[in-house]
Design an enzyme around this catalytic site. Structure first.
Site, mmCIF file in Angstrom:
data_model
loop_
_atom_site.group_PDB
_atom_site.id
_atom_site.type_symbol
_atom_site.label_atom_id
_atom_site.label_comp_id
_atom_site.label_asym_id
_atom_site.label_seq_id
_atom_site.Cartn_x
_atom_site.Cartn_y
_atom_site.Cartn_z
ATOM 1 N N ARG A 1 -1.690 -21.277 -2.517
ATOM 2 C CA ARG A 1 -1.505 -20.128 -3.404
ATOM 3 C C ARG A 1 -2.842 -19.720 -4.029
ATOM 4 N NH1 ARG A 1 1.957 -15.912 -3.998
ATOM 5 N NH2 ARG A 1 2.664 -15.567 -6.134
ATOM 6 N N THR B 1 3.598 -9.104 3.177
ATOM 7 C CA THR B 1 3.866 -10.531 3.423
ATOM 8 C C THR B 1 4.426 -10.752 4.835
ATOM 9 O OG1 THR B 1 4.192 -10.839 1.063
ATOM 10 C CG2 THR B 1 5.019 -12.585 2.434
ATOM 11 N N GLN C 1 -2.750 -10.836 -5.628
ATOM 12 C CA GLN C 1 -1.687 -11.789 -5.980
ATOM 13 C C GLN C 1 -1.587 -12.041 -7.484
ATOM 14 O OE1 GLN C 1 1.254 -12.735 -4.052
ATOM 15 N NE2 GLN C 1 -0.365 -13.150 -2.576
ATOM 16 N N SER D 1 5.471 -17.453 -7.354
ATOM 17 C CA SER D 1 5.820 -16.737 -6.124
ATOM 18 C C SER D 1 7.330 -16.813 -5.899
ATOM 19 C CB SER D 1 5.103 -17.404 -4.949
ATOM 20 O OG SER D 1 5.550 -16.882 -3.723
ATOM 21 N N GLY E 1 9.275 -10.158 1.353
ATOM 22 C CA GLY E 1 10.207 -9.317 0.590
ATOM 23 C C GLY E 1 10.171 -9.517 -0.914
#
Ligand code: GLU
Length: 601
Positions: A133, A421, A458, A485, A507
């Site tokens: 991440r 994504t 992000q 996330s 999504g």
């Protein structure tokens, strides 16, 4: 330890008295889910059911014997297959496919972003959760996404430019997984992508549509020059596109490894681009790049019926929320409902509403906000399921852990609704499995490009407000924190230890509902993978039920409203990719809503 032995016990048949977690291959799983299957409420198995879409819109279910990969673009899946044929592991195939995705599906993921991977290592039976991440730089502050008047910046403005860029984590994660589970040389995994970047590939219809539909994609010159023709028109589907800069970047990383990215001039360029952005300059420095570390974490696992489901724990909420939904609905008799039955849609939606209330309150970066492990304990899920009225909609759900204090106190989080994504799933001929979801957050991320790849946005996955009504928000921004996330790469094992599903989807926060519904469709309703991924979606992210517009799910609108639900019709562009073991072979499917394929031998 992220998984409590109290609710999933794996008995080693050679040492029957010694239960182990995370080790599957040589073991038989005995899932002890006290009362899990006892229906705690019954509603007539009411009509209507979601009838399946017309046969031409159902994705094919692909079968193979040895190995299989499902990915969002045929060129990427092909690169993965090439590695599998060359004797590569599932991890090798995933890395090769990911490098191609960064080229041909640049709006969705790439080395300028991050990701999460669930891996199953057949050599030692280990299930691992890899966290790549993005991380906030040292210069991040809790109010960085607020205007001077203290109000959150509009999302579309906050994501543009350097401020939203987190230190990318994908490459560090892939290098670590490769060191442990790769069989082919690192450099070989870059060859397909380098060849395509140098010689060109055809712009896909979806990429062309997204370029044309992203109004601020021409904000920064390198990005404008790449995605638009000289006359200013957006690239069209079918045009040949090369990316010489990315080819050069990949060559450097192929030869020198991820250190060329984090310690070398690529990292320096990322920092400089972020800090000198003409819109929303950010703070990433070379120190931030050098400090980045991927994490190998324990997966979060729980029983579903007779299977073991493992997902990604915090900083993703994906695994916990998926397990919560499944843990609650397994108290009900969904197996005997028809696919997409009204009752099932109601129960899944109510469970989802409860899961999203917990998600908002408790999940952040676990380094700063330890998550209550009781969230996936069977007793807790049993009591949460008990809050569901099988016959009528409840109001707004509240988080359910009593006595939580400090950071974990109440406080809802802001939501973003990404449409980019990517997810890929692989099983190799040794039975190793990978489920990986990777992302640059929004389509085209921050819109900034460095050396041929896009930089993520992000950091807008953090709550824009650090405090709400005087209570600290779990998912607040801060130096070296990772934004929460929803990505939910998931592995499902049957009682014999077979990997019956490697699955996940893009999504945004809808990912959780997509994955939970697909698991129910596959294993409760017995749909084929192609059918399970094609059926209309019903989702609940804490408010209204969202039914997929123009799908067979629309039929549920009126009856759900009659049960007291607020119902909205919504476009739900999932990108589920599935591979699983079945009857001694492999089956797979790719979501018909995107451009993915399944390849295998
Ligand atoms: N940034 C989102 C997350 O990490 C994913 C965005 C998307 O799926 O489009 O949950």
């Amino acid at each position: 330890m992220a998984v409590s032995m109290a609710f999933i016990v794996v008995y080693d048949l050679r040492e029957p008295m010694k239960p182990t977690v995370y080790s599957i291959a040589p073991f038989v799983i005995i899932a002890l889910f006290l009362g899990a299957c006892a229906p705690s409420g019954t509603v007539p198995n009411t009509v209507p059911n979601i009838t399946m879409p017309k046969s031409e819109t159902i994705a094919p279910t692909v079968k193979s014997e040895k190995h299989m990969i499902a990915a969002a673009n045929p060129l990427a899946a092909n690169a993965g297959l090439e590695m599998l044929r060359a004797g590569g592991s599932a991890v090798d195939a995933a890395i090769a496919a990911q490098m191609v995705l960064g080229l041909v599906e640049p709006q969705s993921s790439g080395i300028g972003g991050g990701g999460f991977m669930l891996s199953f290592n057949s050599a030692n039976g280990e299930i691992a959760a890899w966290d790549g991440r993005e991380t906030a730089p040292d210069g991040a502050t809790p109010d960085m996404f607020l205007n001077l008047d203290g109000k959150p910046k509009p999302f579309s403005h906050a994501r543009l430019g350097g401020l939203s860029v987190g230190v990318p984590g994908l490459l560090a994660m892939l290098e670590e997984v490769h060191a442990e589970q790769g069989k082919l040389p690192w450099a070989k995994l870059f060859q397909p992508a380098i060849g395509l970047a140098e010689n060109g590939f055809m712009v896909s219809p979806r990429l062309a549509k997204m370029i044309a539909g992203t109004s601020d994609l021409n904000t920064f010159t390198p990005t404008k020059n790449y995605f638009f023709n000289e006359d200013g028109t957006p690239l069209k589907a079918g045009q040949n596109l090369t990316n010489k800069k990315l080819a050069a970047t990949y060559k450097t990383i192929a030869e020198q490894g991820a250190k060329a990215f984090y310690l070398g001039s690529i990292g320096y360029d990322i920092g400089q681009t972020v800090r000198e952005a003409s819109v929303n300059p950010g703070t990433i420095t070379s120190t931030d790049m050098v400090a980045y570390r991927a994490n190998k974490r324990d997966p979060v696992c729980g029983p579903y019926r007779t299977m073991l489901v493992c997902g990604m724990g915090p900083p993703s909420s994906g695994g916990i929320a998926t397990l919560q939904i499944l843990g609650m609905v397994q108290k009900f008799d969904l197996q005997n409902t028809k696919p997409g039955n009204l009752q099932a849609a109601h129960l899944i939606s109510e469970a989802s509403k409860l899961a999203f209330a917990d998600r908002a309150a408790y999940i952040g970066d676990p380094r700063f906000v330890p998550w209550p492990e009781g969230l996936i304990a069977p007793d807790y899920l049993k009591s949460r399921a008990g809050q569901i009225n099988p016959a009528a909609a409840s109001g707004k759900a509240a988080p359910g852990m009593p006595g939580m204090t400090g950071h974990n106190k109440l406080g809802i989080s802001d939501e973003s609704h990404g449409v980019s994504t990517t997810h890929l799933s692989v099983i190799d001929s040794d039975g190793n499995a990978v489920a990986m979801t990777s992302s640059i957050e929004s389509a085209f991320g921050s819109r900034m490009m460095v050396r041929g790849f896009l930089l993520n946005n992000q950091l807008t996955d953090f709550s824009f407000r650090a405090e709400i009504d005087g209570a600290p928000v779990a998912n607040q921004v801060g130096p070296r924190r990772r934004p929460r996330s929803s990505m939910a790469p998931t592995l499902v094992f049957d009682a014999d230890g077979n990997t019956v599903a490697a699955i996940g989807s893009p999504g945004g926060s809808s990912i959780i509902g997509y994955v939970a519904q697909a698991i129910v469709a596959l294993f409760d309703w017995g749909l084929s993978p192609g059918e399970a991924l094609s059926m209309g979606h019903f989702l609940n992210r804490g408010g209204a039920i969202e039914l997929e517009i123009d799908s067979n799910a629309e039929i549920l609108k009126k009856p759900l409203e009659d049960m007291g639900h607020e119902v909205k019709l919504k476009k739900t562009t999932s990108g589920l990719h599935f591979v699983g073991m079945k009857d001694g072979g492999l089956v797979g499917a790719a979501d018909p809503r995107r451009e993915g394929v399944v390849l295998g031998d």
